[in-house]
Design an enzyme around this catalytic site. Structure first.
Site, PDB file in Angstrom:
ATOM      1  N   TYR A   1      27.911   9.415  39.314  1.00  0.00           N
ATOM      2  CA  TYR A   1      27.948  10.748  39.931  1.00  0.00           C
ATOM      3  C   TYR A   1      26.628  11.494  39.728  1.00  0.00           C
ATOM      4  CZ  TYR A   1      32.693   9.924  41.252  1.00  0.00           C
ATOM      5  OH  TYR A   1      33.804   9.379  41.847  1.00  0.00           O
TER       6      TYR A   1
ATOM      7  N   HIS B   1      38.754  16.510  48.048  1.00  0.00           N
ATOM      8  CA  HIS B   1      38.498  15.513  46.997  1.00  0.00           C
ATOM      9  C   HIS B   1      37.479  15.987  45.960  1.00  0.00           C
ATOM     10  CE1 HIS B   1      40.052  12.235  49.990  1.00  0.00           C
ATOM     11  NE2 HIS B   1      41.013  12.954  49.459  1.00  0.00           N
TER      12      HIS B   1
ATOM     13  N   GLY C   1      34.693  11.617  61.760  1.00  0.00           N
ATOM     14  CA  GLY C   1      34.067  10.718  60.796  1.00  0.00           C
ATOM     15  C   GLY C   1      34.926  10.339  59.612  1.00  0.00           C
TER      16      GLY C   1
ATOM     17  N   GLN D   1      36.933  15.808  53.232  1.00  0.00           N
ATOM     18  CA  GLN D   1      37.180  14.825  52.157  1.00  0.00           C
ATOM     19  C   GLN D   1      35.882  14.561  51.410  1.00  0.00           C
ATOM     20  OE1 GLN D   1      39.882  11.474  53.831  1.00  0.00           O
ATOM     21  NE2 GLN D   1      39.027  12.505  55.610  1.00  0.00           N
ATOM     22  N   ASN D   2      34.793  15.163  51.883  1.00  0.00           N
ATOM     23  CA  ASN D   2      33.481  14.880  51.288  1.00  0.00           C
ATOM     24  C   ASN D   2      33.240  15.749  50.066  1.00  0.00           C
ATOM     25  OD1 ASN D   2      33.235  13.204  53.434  1.00  0.00           O
ATOM     26  ND2 ASN D   2      31.902  14.553  54.620  1.00  0.00           N
ATOM     27  N   VAL D   3      32.460  15.212  49.144  1.00  0.00           N
ATOM     28  CA  VAL D   3      32.162  15.939  47.915  1.00  0.00           C
ATOM     29  C   VAL D   3      30.758  16.547  47.968  1.00  0.00           C
ATOM     30  CG1 VAL D   3      33.804  14.632  46.531  1.00  0.00           C
ATOM     31  CG2 VAL D   3      31.458  13.790  46.731  1.00  0.00           C
TER      32      VAL D   3
ATOM     33  N   ARG E   1      24.549  10.388  42.605  1.00  0.00           N
ATOM     34  CA  ARG E   1      24.999  10.995  43.863  1.00  0.00           C
ATOM     35  C   ARG E   1      24.643  12.476  43.913  1.00  0.00           C
ATOM     36  NH1 ARG E   1      29.817   8.104  46.514  1.00  0.00           N
ATOM     37  NH2 ARG E   1      29.503   9.935  47.728  1.00  0.00           N
TER      38      ARG E   1
ATOM     39  N   SER F   1      37.976   7.356  58.390  1.00  0.00           N
ATOM     40  CA  SER F   1      38.722   6.142  58.736  1.00  0.00           C
ATOM     41  C   SER F   1      40.232   6.391  58.697  1.00  0.00           C
ATOM     42  CB  SER F   1      38.341   5.016  57.778  1.00  0.00           C
ATOM     43  OG  SER F   1      38.648   5.400  56.456  1.00  0.00           O
TER      44      SER F   1
HETATM   45  N1  APR Z   1      29.532   9.723  62.933  1.00  0.00           N
HETATM   46  C1  APR Z   1      30.888   9.780  62.807  1.00  0.00           C
HETATM   47  N2  APR Z   1      31.605   8.879  62.125  1.00  0.00           N
HETATM   48  C2  APR Z   1      30.931   7.878  61.526  1.00  0.00           C
HETATM   49  C3  APR Z   1      29.529   7.759  61.587  1.00  0.00           C
HETATM   50  C4  APR Z   1      28.818   8.747  62.339  1.00  0.00           C
HETATM   51  N3  APR Z   1      27.491   8.725  62.467  1.00  0.00           N
HETATM   52  N4  APR Z   1      29.173   6.663  60.875  1.00  0.00           N
HETATM   53  C5  APR Z   1      30.306   6.134  60.391  1.00  0.00           C
HETATM   54  N5  APR Z   1      31.373   6.853  60.784  1.00  0.00           N
HETATM   55  C6  APR Z   1      32.784   6.669  60.508  1.00  0.00           C
HETATM   56  C7  APR Z   1      33.260   5.239  60.300  1.00  0.00           C
HETATM   57  O1  APR Z   1      33.517   4.620  61.560  1.00  0.00           O
HETATM   58  C8  APR Z   1      34.548   5.453  59.483  1.00  0.00           C
HETATM   59  O2  APR Z   1      35.673   5.579  60.322  1.00  0.00           O
HETATM   60  O3  APR Z   1      33.081   7.330  59.310  1.00  0.00           O
HETATM   61  C9  APR Z   1      34.280   6.783  58.773  1.00  0.00           C
HETATM   62  C10 APR Z   1      34.055   6.663  57.275  1.00  0.00           C
HETATM   63  O4  APR Z   1      35.230   6.176  56.677  1.00  0.00           O
HETATM   64  P1  APR Z   1      35.378   6.092  55.095  1.00  0.00           P
HETATM   65  O5  APR Z   1      34.158   5.483  54.517  1.00  0.00           O
HETATM   66  O6  APR Z   1      36.695   5.452  54.844  1.00  0.00           O
HETATM   67  O7  APR Z   1      35.378   7.620  54.647  1.00  0.00           O
HETATM   68  P2  APR Z   1      36.563   8.659  54.578  1.00  0.00           P
HETATM   69  O8  APR Z   1      37.542   8.471  55.690  1.00  0.00           O
HETATM   70  O9  APR Z   1      35.939   9.976  54.408  1.00  0.00           O
HETATM   71  O10 APR Z   1      37.244   8.212  53.217  1.00  0.00           O
HETATM   72  C11 APR Z   1      38.233   9.005  52.662  1.00  0.00           C
HETATM   73  O11 APR Z   1      38.204   7.728  50.640  1.00  0.00           O
HETATM   74  O12 APR Z   1      36.317   6.772  49.861  1.00  0.00           O
HETATM   75  C12 APR Z   1      37.353   7.623  49.512  1.00  0.00           C
HETATM   76  O13 APR Z   1      37.666   9.676  48.362  1.00  0.00           O
HETATM   77  C13 APR Z   1      36.787   8.994  49.251  1.00  0.00           C
HETATM   78  O14 APR Z   1      36.910  11.031  50.522  1.00  0.00           O
HETATM   79  C14 APR Z   1      36.855   9.626  50.617  1.00  0.00           C
HETATM   80  C15 APR Z   1      38.139   9.032  51.175  1.00  0.00           C
END
Ligand code: APR
Length: 228
Positions: A53, A104, A168, A86-88, A56, A170
């Site tokens: 951390y 988060h 953005g 969900q971003n930190v 980061r 998943s």
């Molecule tokens: N613009 C938009 N979306 C994008 C881009 C972009 N330029 N680049 C990548 N992505 C998308 C990917 O296609 C994916 O669907 O961002 C998403 C990222 O997914 P994850 O990495 O799973 O992130 P997130 O959904 O925020 O994860 C949720 O899980 O990792 C833990 O606690 C952490 O808060 C996080 C949580």
């Protein structure tokens, strides 16, 4: 003013240079996520977790908000906007968003291992850095398996929204991914992600913009302004 809830994930910060978790093959900077983002990982190797951390946190001072964060902040000219992230990182705030709920946790905050009171913290954090009550400080991050204290506020925000934008993410991590289910049935949902997940059982009017956040956010913002 109409109310917009914007649910964001790692993808909104990807174009600022902060790696998403799942696009990096499930490893964060070479570490299994459970090693660095779980209470068990912290108990096993606290120095490693602190250093993870610290890196980061330091990276945050080298990155800038991108066009997607800015487009979200500018919606506030015409709408009541609640960002649920969900971003930190603090890129929504630095782009000008005034109402940001961090589901988060936040890189720039720490808390005692025994309590939830957040303390602002911009420097490295080490084992031996103590709360005034004498207990060890830890990153104010919600790790896997931990409760998400802000989830009820987030549900209320989504339930009151006239529009929902999802950017953005998943949509794999609960309870955040379940928030779309709290939108009223007639609320339009826009989902911007170059590799969008399938959202099942969504009854709402639904539009997927399979593109980067910096491209999709201005398009959705324009559509919403045109509807006013
Ligand atoms: N613009 C938009 N979306 C994008 C881009 C972009 N330029 N680049 C990548 N992505 C998308 C990917 O296609 C994916 O669907 O961002 C998403 C990222 O997914 P994850 O990495 O799973 O992130 P997130 O959904 O925020 O994860 C949720 O899980 O990792 C833990 O606690 C952490 O808060 C996080 C949580």
């Amino acid at each position: 003013m109409k109310r917009i809830a914007v649910l964001t994930g790692a993808g909104v910060s990807a174009e600022s240079g902060i790696k998403t978790f799942r696009d990096a093959g499930g490893l964060w900077e070479g570490h299994d996520v459970m090693e660095v983002a779980s209470p068990e990982g912290f108990a096993k190797n606290p120095e490693l977790v602190m250093e993870f951390y610290n890196l980061r946190r330091r990276q945050l001072f080298e990155v800038q908000p991108n066009a997607a964060h800015i487009a979200i902040a500018q919606l506030e000219k015409d709408f009541h906007v609640n960002v649920i992230t969900q971003n930190v990182d603090d890129l929504h705030e630095r782009a000008g968003s005034t109402d940001v709920l961090h589901l988060h946790g936040e890189l720039l905050k720490v808390r005692s291992v025994h309590g939830y009171e957040s303390i602002e913290w911009k420097k490295d954090l080490h084992i031996g850095d103590l709360h005034t009550d004498g207990s060890q400080l830890r990153p104010d991050i919600v790790w896997f398996g931990e409760p998400v204290p802000a989830i009820e506020d987030a549900m209320d925000i989504v339930a009151k929204a006239d529009y929902l934008i999802v950017v953005g993410t998943s949509m794999q991590v609960y309870p955040a991914a379940g928030l779309v289910d709290y939108a009223a049935d007639d609320v339009p949902v826009y989902y911007i992600d170059p590799n969008p997940a399938k959202l099942h059982n969504l009854r709402n009017p639904f539009e997927v913009l399979a593109m980067k956040a910096s491209e999709g956010m201005p398009i959705v913002a324009e559509k919403l302004r045109t509807n006013l």
